[in-house]
Design a protein around this motif. Structure first.
Motif, PDB file in Angstrom:
ATOM      1  N   SER A 439       0.829  -1.208   0.000  1.00 28.99           N
ATOM      2  CA  SER A 439       0.000   0.000   0.000  1.00 28.99           C
ATOM      3  C   SER A 439       0.862   1.256   0.000  1.00 28.99           C
ATOM      4  O   SER A 439       0.495   2.275  -0.586  1.00 28.99           O
ATOM      5  N   LYS A 440       2.033   1.205   0.646  1.00 27.73           N
ATOM      6  CA  LYS A 440       2.937   2.352   0.644  1.00 27.73           C
ATOM      7  C   LYS A 440       3.413   2.637  -0.767  1.00 27.73           C
ATOM      8  O   LYS A 440       3.492   3.805  -1.192  1.00 27.73           O
ATOM      9  N   PHE A 441       3.741   1.601  -1.504  1.00 28.31           N
ATOM     10  CA  PHE A 441       4.158   1.786  -2.888  1.00 28.31           C
ATOM     11  C   PHE A 441       3.026   2.383  -3.715  1.00 28.31           C
ATOM     12  O   PHE A 441       3.247   3.253  -4.564  1.00 28.31           O
ATOM     13  N   ASN A 442       1.802   1.937  -3.468  1.00 29.90           N
ATOM     14  CA  ASN A 442       0.654   2.451  -4.209  1.00 29.90           C
ATOM     15  C   ASN A 442       0.442   3.943  -3.964  1.00 29.90           C
ATOM     16  O   ASN A 442       0.108   4.702  -4.875  1.00 29.90           O
ATOM     17  N   ASP A 443       0.695   4.385  -2.742  1.00 29.38           N
ATOM     18  CA  ASP A 443       0.501   5.802  -2.404  1.00 29.38           C
ATOM     19  C   ASP A 443       1.603   6.683  -2.983  1.00 29.38           C
ATOM     20  O   ASP A 443       1.362   7.851  -3.320  1.00 29.38           O
ATOM     21  N   GLU A 444       2.815   6.161  -3.098  1.00 29.28           N
ATOM     22  CA  GLU A 444       3.951   6.975  -3.515  1.00 29.28           C
ATOM     23  C   GLU A 444       4.319   6.800  -4.979  1.00 29.28           C
ATOM     24  O   GLU A 444       5.218   7.489  -5.475  1.00 29.28           O
ATOM     25  N   PHE A 445       3.648   5.891  -5.658  1.00 35.80           N
ATOM     26  CA  PHE A 445       4.030   5.572  -7.033  1.00 35.80           C
ATOM     27  C   PHE A 445       3.689   6.719  -7.983  1.00 35.80           C
ATOM     28  O   PHE A 445       2.576   7.233  -7.999  1.00 35.80           O
ATOM     29  N   LEU A 446       4.702   7.146  -8.773  1.00 35.66           N
ATOM     30  CA  LEU A 446       4.531   8.207  -9.759  1.00 35.66           C
ATOM     31  C   LEU A 446       5.036   7.717 -11.109  1.00 35.66           C
ATOM     32  O   LEU A 446       5.970   6.915 -11.196  1.00 35.66           O
ATOM     33  N   GLN A 447       4.422   8.224 -12.168  1.00 34.62           N
ATOM     34  CA  GLN A 447       4.823   7.887 -13.520  1.00 34.62           C
ATOM     35  C   GLN A 447       5.111   9.169 -14.295  1.00 34.62           C
ATOM     36  O   GLN A 447       4.494  10.202 -14.018  1.00 34.62           O
ATOM     37  N   PRO A 448       6.051   9.123 -15.270  1.00 37.23           N
ATOM     38  CA  PRO A 448       6.922   7.999 -15.665  1.00 37.23           C
ATOM     39  C   PRO A 448       8.019   7.772 -14.631  1.00 37.23           C
ATOM     40  O   PRO A 448       8.401   8.683 -13.899  1.00 37.23           O
ATOM     41  N   CYS A 449       8.530   6.567 -14.594  1.00 34.37           N
ATOM     42  CA  CYS A 449       9.496   6.206 -13.573  1.00 34.37           C
ATOM     43  C   CYS A 449      10.458   5.158 -14.114  1.00 34.37           C
ATOM     44  O   CYS A 449      10.301   4.642 -15.218  1.00 34.37           O
ATOM     45  N   ILE A 450      11.450   4.853 -13.289  1.00 35.16           N
ATOM     46  CA  ILE A 450      12.407   3.771 -13.564  1.00 35.16           C
ATOM     47  C   ILE A 450      12.292   2.770 -12.418  1.00 35.16           C
ATOM     48  O   ILE A 450      12.422   3.146 -11.248  1.00 35.16           O
ATOM     49  N   LEU A 451      12.065   1.526 -12.750  1.00 34.29           N
ATOM     50  CA  LEU A 451      11.831   0.502 -11.734  1.00 34.29           C
ATOM     51  C   LEU A 451      12.824  -0.642 -11.904  1.00 34.29           C
ATOM     52  O   LEU A 451      12.893  -1.273 -12.961  1.00 34.29           O
ATOM     53  N   PHE A 452      13.614  -0.896 -10.844  1.00 35.05           N
ATOM     54  CA  PHE A 452      14.471  -2.079 -10.769  1.00 35.05           C
ATOM     55  C   PHE A 452      13.724  -3.139  -9.972  1.00 35.05           C
ATOM     56  O   PHE A 452      13.287  -2.872  -8.842  1.00 35.05           O
ATOM     57  N   ALA A 453      13.571  -4.319 -10.527  1.00 36.52           N
ATOM     58  CA  ALA A 453      12.830  -5.374  -9.838  1.00 36.52           C
ATOM     59  C   ALA A 453      13.433  -6.727 -10.185  1.00 36.52           C
ATOM     60  O   ALA A 453      14.084  -6.912 -11.216  1.00 36.52           O
ATOM     61  N   SER A 454      13.207  -7.672  -9.317  1.00 38.91           N
ATOM     62  CA  SER A 454      13.735  -9.026  -9.495  1.00 38.91           C
ATOM     63  C   SER A 454      12.588  -9.960  -9.899  1.00 38.91           C
ATOM     64  O   SER A 454      11.429  -9.724  -9.545  1.00 38.91           O
ATOM     65  N   HIS A 455      12.825 -10.952 -10.780  1.00 39.56           N
ATOM     66  CA  HIS A 455      14.099 -11.573 -11.066  1.00 39.56           C
ATOM     67  C   HIS A 455      14.349 -11.503 -12.572  1.00 39.56           C
ATOM     68  O   HIS A 455      13.397 -11.509 -13.351  1.00 39.56           O
ATOM     69  N   PRO A 456      15.624 -11.449 -13.058  1.00 41.98           N
ATOM     70  CA  PRO A 456      15.865 -11.294 -14.495  1.00 41.98           C
ATOM     71  C   PRO A 456      15.387 -12.458 -15.355  1.00 41.98           C
ATOM     72  O   PRO A 456      15.314 -12.324 -16.574  1.00 41.98           O
ATOM     73  N   SER A 457      15.043 -13.585 -14.756  1.00 39.42           N
ATOM     74  CA  SER A 457      14.499 -14.704 -15.535  1.00 39.42           C
ATOM     75  C   SER A 457      13.054 -14.460 -15.953  1.00 39.42           C
ATOM     76  O   SER A 457      12.529 -15.159 -16.827  1.00 39.42           O
ATOM     77  N   LEU A 458      12.367 -13.492 -15.319  1.00 40.16           N
ATOM     78  CA  LEU A 458      10.946 -13.198 -15.557  1.00 40.16           C
ATOM     79  C   LEU A 458      10.063 -14.415 -15.292  1.00 40.16           C
ATOM     80  O   LEU A 458       9.051 -14.619 -15.962  1.00 40.16           O
ATOM     81  N   ARG A 459      10.422 -15.205 -14.303  1.00 40.72           N
ATOM     82  CA  ARG A 459       9.593 -16.367 -13.941  1.00 40.72           C
ATOM     83  C   ARG A 459       9.014 -16.256 -12.549  1.00 40.72           C
ATOM     84  O   ARG A 459       8.130 -17.031 -12.182  1.00 40.72           O
ATOM     85  N   PHE A 460       9.469 -15.320 -11.756  1.00 42.25           N
ATOM     86  CA  PHE A 460       8.903 -15.100 -10.428  1.00 42.25           C
ATOM     87  C   PHE A 460       9.285 -13.697  -9.981  1.00 42.25           C
ATOM     88  O   PHE A 460      10.165 -13.044 -10.561  1.00 42.25           O
ATOM     89  N   GLY A 461       8.618 -13.225  -8.955  1.00 44.63           N
ATOM     90  CA  GLY A 461       8.874 -11.891  -8.441  1.00 44.63           C
ATOM     91  C   GLY A 461       7.924 -10.853  -9.012  1.00 44.63           C
ATOM     92  O   GLY A 461       7.160 -11.110  -9.950  1.00 44.63           O
ATOM     93  N   GLU A 462       7.993  -9.638  -8.447  1.00 43.25           N
ATOM     94  CA  GLU A 462       7.103  -8.553  -8.861  1.00 43.25           C
ATOM     95  C   GLU A 462       7.324  -8.121 -10.301  1.00 43.25           C
ATOM     96  O   GLU A 462       6.437  -7.551 -10.943  1.00 43.25           O
TER      97      GLU A 462
END
Length: 738
Positions: A439-462
C-alpha cells in the motif's frame, strides 16, 4: 591429484579437487536455466496463464502439467532448479568448500542438508552477506508465489486492487499478505512439495518425485533436452528459509591473502578477482605444487577492489578457468551508455522503464551511472524505484564494506561520504526501496518512472506483473542487462509485447583477449583446465553460433601447456609430479648433526642415517637406532656405504682426465640436427631439457660419446663398453662424493 566436474555449465561451476588426501569443493552454483521452462509464477491471478490448454499428444493423451504457449512448451508446476551432481562423490569425504562469488553459492543449502556433510565453508565476509541476500530472496519470492497459488477461493474474495491495476480487470493483487504467516509456514516445513534431501538414498529421492513428475520424460522429449544432468527428473524444489540460515551458520569468514591450513596437507588463500565486492580467486598450495582456481574474474575498473596481480610473480602448476565472459562482443562501457540513452528516450516519451535485475552486484553501478546521465539530460527528478524483499539490506551492505572497495570508493568513505551514489539518493528521496507491491508503494508511485525489480528470468517476483501491465504500451521499455538469461526466452510467455525491449548485456568477466594477455604474464603454466564450452573450433565462430562466448584457442598454447577441456561428470587427472616433501628434523637428531664446508664448497652439509615417521600428512626425521656390527661381514657392509657424487661439472678438467686414461684424442664437438634427433629418441622423455647440459665428445674417428646431465642423473650414450667404463671413472674423479 584429480578434479571432479559436478557441473557441466561453466556459468554454474562446481568442482571437487582431490589432492594429497584432501577433497576441496570449488564453488557450489545453482543452475537457474531450468526456470526458462516454467510458466511465470504470478502473485496475482492471471486469466491468460490459467486458461492455457494442456498439451495433447498425437495419440490423444492429455498432460495436465505441460502447457503449450506461443508454440513453446512449459511446465505448469512449482519452480525447480538443477543442482550439481552431488551423487558422484561421497559427501563425508569433503574437507572444505571454497566460494568465489555470491552467485556461485546458491546451491549450498542443498549440500549442507545432505547426510554426513561436515566440511568447513570458506568465503569473504561480503560474499557471505550477499550470498545470503540472494538465497533469502529466492526463498521468499518462490515460497510467496506458492503460498498465493495454494489459497482457496474464499481468501481470494478479500483481495484488494491497486489503482495501478485498474486498467486490467483480470489482474487482482493481494494486499493482505502476512509475511509472518509465510515465515512460519517455511520454518514448519509443512509444505509437502519440499522434499528433504538424503544423499545416501539419492535414488529413492528421485523415485519419490517420479509421481509428481510423471510427465517430465515427455517434456524432455518435447524440448529435446540431451544433457543427462539437465533432465527435469534431476531437478529439485527450492530450499526453505531455515535451510538458508543453517547453511550460512556453517560459513567461516576469511580475508584476502589470509592463509588457511587444510589438515596440514594444503594451504589456501583468497585473492581479489576484481569482479564484485568480496569476490575472489583461490590459490591452493602444497609443499611443492600450486593450483589456481580462476572464477568470475575481471581486469576492468569497477566499484570492487582491483584484480590482485599475484599470478604475475608466481609459478602456477595448474590453472582452472571458469566463469568467462558470455558476451565479449558487447563492451561494458558502450552497453552502459546505450542503457542510459534508452532510459532517457523512454522517459521523454512519457513511458516507464522496467529493469529486471538481481538485488546485488551490478545494480549499484547501474543506479550511479543512470542518475548521472539523467542529471546531464535535465531529468534528475525522475523517480527511481528498487523493489525487492532484500533491497534495503543490499544497499546497506554495499556501503559498509569500505575495505573491500576500490581506492576511489574508499577515499569517499574516509571523507565521511557515501561510497555509492545511491546513499545520497536515498537521503534525498530520489531513490526509494520497497519490499514488494504494498500500500505504501501504491501511495507513492509516480509515472513515468524507472523501476528495478527481481528476477531477471521473468519467472517469479514482482517484475512478472509489471511486464504484464506495461507490455501493451509502446511508450514503455523493458531493458535486460543480465547475460545469464536469454531475453527472448524470458519474454516468450508474455508475447505479444508491444513495449520496447532492449538487450544491453553488461559482463565484465574475462574475454578471450584478456585471457591470452593474462596467461602471458606468469612464468609457467604447465596445465590449464577449462570447460569444453570454451574450446575454440576453427570455422565454428560464425555469426549466431556462440560468437559472443569467450573461447580458448588450443593452437595458441600448442607445445607450451597441457590444455584440458572437461564435460559434465568428467574426472581430470592433474599432471603434477610430486618429487619432494617437506620434512622436519627431530631436535635430538639435529643436536648431533654438524654441517661443514668442504674445500671449494659454498654450502655446508652433513650425511647421516635417520628414521622417517609419517603421520597426519607430516613427516619427521628421527635418529635411527644404531646397530652394532656383530661379525666381520657386517663391518665390511658398514664400511662400504654407497658413494653419492656431487659438485659442479668442469668440462676442461673432465677432458684432461680422459687424456690421462689414454684417450688422448678426446675433444668436444658441435652437434648437428640429425644427431640431435637421434639422441633425443634414445633419451627418456622426462629427461629432455635444454641442450646446454648435454655434451657430444669425440674419442676417435669411429666413436662418439653423448653425455646427458640435464636431470638428477647422468646418462652416458656410447656403443663401446670399454669407453663407457672409462667415462664413468673420469666423471667420478671430477666430482666429489659423499
Amino acid at each position: 591429484m584429480r578434479l571432479y566436474c559436478l557441473s557441466g555449465d561453466p556459468n554454474y561451476p562446481c568442482f571437487v579437487l582431490a589432492a594429497k588426501g584432501c577433497n576441496i569443493m570449488l564453488d557450489c552454483a545453482l543452475n537457474l536455466q531450468s526456470l526458462q521452462h516454467f510458466i511465470p509464477q504470478m502473485l496475482v491471478q492471471n486469466q491468460r496463464f490459467e486458461s492455457i490448454p494442456s498439451h495433447r499428444s498425437p495419440n490423444g493423451t492429455i498432460y495436465d502439467n505441460i502447457k503449450e504457449l506461443n508454440n513453446r512448451f512449459y511446465l505448469n508446476s512449482p519452480l525447480e532448479f538443477c543442482t550439481p551432481q552431488f551423487n558422484l562423490i561421497n559427501i563425508e569425504d569433503i574437507d572444505a568448500v571454497l566460494i568465489s562469488n555470491p552467485n556461485f553459492m546458491l546451491a549450498l543449502p542443498y549440500l549442507t542438508r545432505l547426510k554426513g556433510f561436515r566440511a568447513n565453508i570458506y568465503c569473504t565476509e561480503p560474499l557471505m552477506h550477499f550470498g545470503r541476500i540472494l538465497m533469502q530472496e529466492l526463498s521468499h519470492l518462490i515460497k510467496n508465489n506458492q503460498f498465493i497459488a495454494d489459497k482457496n477461493s474464499e481468501e481470494h474474495k478479500n483481495l484488494n486492487k491497486f489503482p495501478l491495476f485498474h486498467g486490467l480487470a483480470h489482474l487482482t493483487l493481494n494486499l493482505n499478505q502476512d509475511n509472518k504467516i509465510m515465515d512460519d509456514s517455511e520454518e514448519s516445513c509443512s509444505n509437502p512439495k519440499l522434499i528433504k534431501l538424503n544423499h545416501s538414498n539419492e535414488s529413492d529421492q528421485i523415485a519419490s518425485q517420479t509421481s509428481q513428475k510423471s510427465n517430465y520424460s515427455i517434456f524432455s522429449q518435447l524440448l529435446n533436452i540431451q544433457e543427462s544432468h539437465f533432465k527435469p527428473l534431476n531437478w529439485k524444489f527450492l530450499y526453505s528459509k531455515v535451510d538458508v540460515e543453517e547453511c550460512v551458520s556453517k560459513i567461516k569468514v576469511i580475508d584476502f591473502s589470509e592463509i588457511i591450513d587444510i589438515y596440514g596437507c594444503l594451504k589456501v588463500q583468497a585473492k581479489s578477482s576484481g569482479y564484485s565486492i568480496g569476490s575472489c580467486y583461490w590459490i591452493i598450495e602444497s609443499d611443492c605444487d600450486t593450483i589456481c582456481y580462476l572464477s568470475k574474474t575481471s581486469l576492468l575498473n569497477s566499484h570492487s577492489k582491483l584484480f590482485d596481480q599475484y599470478l604475475k610473480n608466481q609459478i602456477i602448476d595448474c590453472l582452472i578457468l571458469t566463469g568467462l565472459n558470455q558476451t565479449q562482443l558487447h563492451e561494458p562501457e558502450q552497453m552502459i551508455q546505450d542503457f542510459c540513452k534508452a532510459c532517457v528516450l523512454t522517459l521523454k516519451n512519457q513511458g516507464n522503464v522496467l529493469i529486471p535485475v538481481q538485488p546485488t552486484g551490478k545494480i549499484y553501478d547501474l543506479i550511479e551511472f543512470l542518475y548521472r546521465y539523467l542529471c546531464d539530460s535535465s531529468m534528475g527528478n525522475t523517480p527511481i524505484y528498487f523493489m525487492s524483499h532484500v533491497a534495503e539490506q543490499s544497499l546497506a551492505y554495499s556501503n559498509i564494506f569500505a575495505e573491500w572497495l576500490c581506492d576511489s570508493k574508499q577515499a569517499l568513505v574516509y571523507a565521511a561520504e557515501s561510497p555509492f551514489q545511491h546513499g545520497e539518493l536515498l537521503k534525498n528521496g530520489f531513490l526509494k526501496t520497497y519490499p514488494g507491491i504494498t500500500s505504501k508503494f501504491n501511495d507513492e508511485f509516480l509515472q513515468p518512472c524507472i523501476l528495478f525489480a527481481s528476477h531477471p528470468s521473468l519467472r517469479f517476483g514482482e517484475v512478472c506483473h509489471f511486464v504484464d501491465i506495461w507490455k501493451n504500451s509502446p511508450n514503455n521499455s523493458i531493458i535486460f542487462t543480465d547475460s545469464e538469461f536469454n531475453y527472448l526466452d524470458a519474454l516468450a510467455p508474455f508475447q505479444p509485447v508491444y513495449a520496447n525491449y532492449y538487450y544491453f548485456p553488461i559482463d565484465i568477466s574475462l574475454t578471450s583477449a584478456q585471457i591470452y594477455k593474462l596467461l602471458k604474464d606468469p612464468k609457467y603454466f604447465p596445465q590449464i583446465i577449462a570447460s569444453n564450452n570454451y574450446r575454440y573450433i576453427p570455422g565454428e565462430n560464425q555469426p549466431g553460433v556462440n560468437d559472443h562466448v569467450s573461447k580458448i584457442d588450443a593452437f595458441k598454447f600448442f607445445g607450451k601447456v597441457d590444455l584440458n577441456f572437461y564435460h559434465q561428470n568428467d574426472v581430470i587427472k592433474l599432471s603434477l609430479k610430486r618429487k619432494y616433501e617437506n620434512c622436519e628434523i627431530e631436535s635430538d637428531l639435529a643436536q648431533i648433526l654438524f654441517p661443514k664446508k668442504s674445500m671449494g664448497d659454498t654450502v655446508p652439509f652433513v650425511t647421516f642415517n635417520a628414521q622417517i615417521v609419517s603421520k597426519n600428512n607430516s613427516h619427521v626425521l628421527k635418529a635411527a637406532p644404531r646397530t652394532i656390527p656383530v661379525n666381520r661381514r657386517d663391518r665390511i657392509k658398514e664400511s662400504n656405504f654407497k658413494k653419492y657424487p656431487y659438485g659442479k661439472f668442469n668440462l676442461e678438467k673432465f677432458l684432461n682426465v680422459l687424456r690421462q686414461f689414454g684417450l688422448s684424442d678426446a675433444k668436444l664437438i658441435e652437434r648437428n640436427t640429425l644427431e640431435d634427433s637421434y639422441l633425443t629418441c634414445l633419451m627418456d622423455k622426462d629427461n629432455q631439457t635444454e641442450s646446454g647440459l648435454r655434451y657430444l665428445i669425440e674419442i676417435d674417428a669411429n666413436n662418439r660419446i653423448d653425455l646427458d646431465m640435464s636431470s638428477n642423473r647422468i646418462n652416458i650414450f656410447c656403443e663401446n663398453e670399454d669407453y663407457r667404463v672409462k667415462i664413468k671413472d673420469a666423471l667420478l674423479r671430477c666430482l666429489k662424493t659423499l
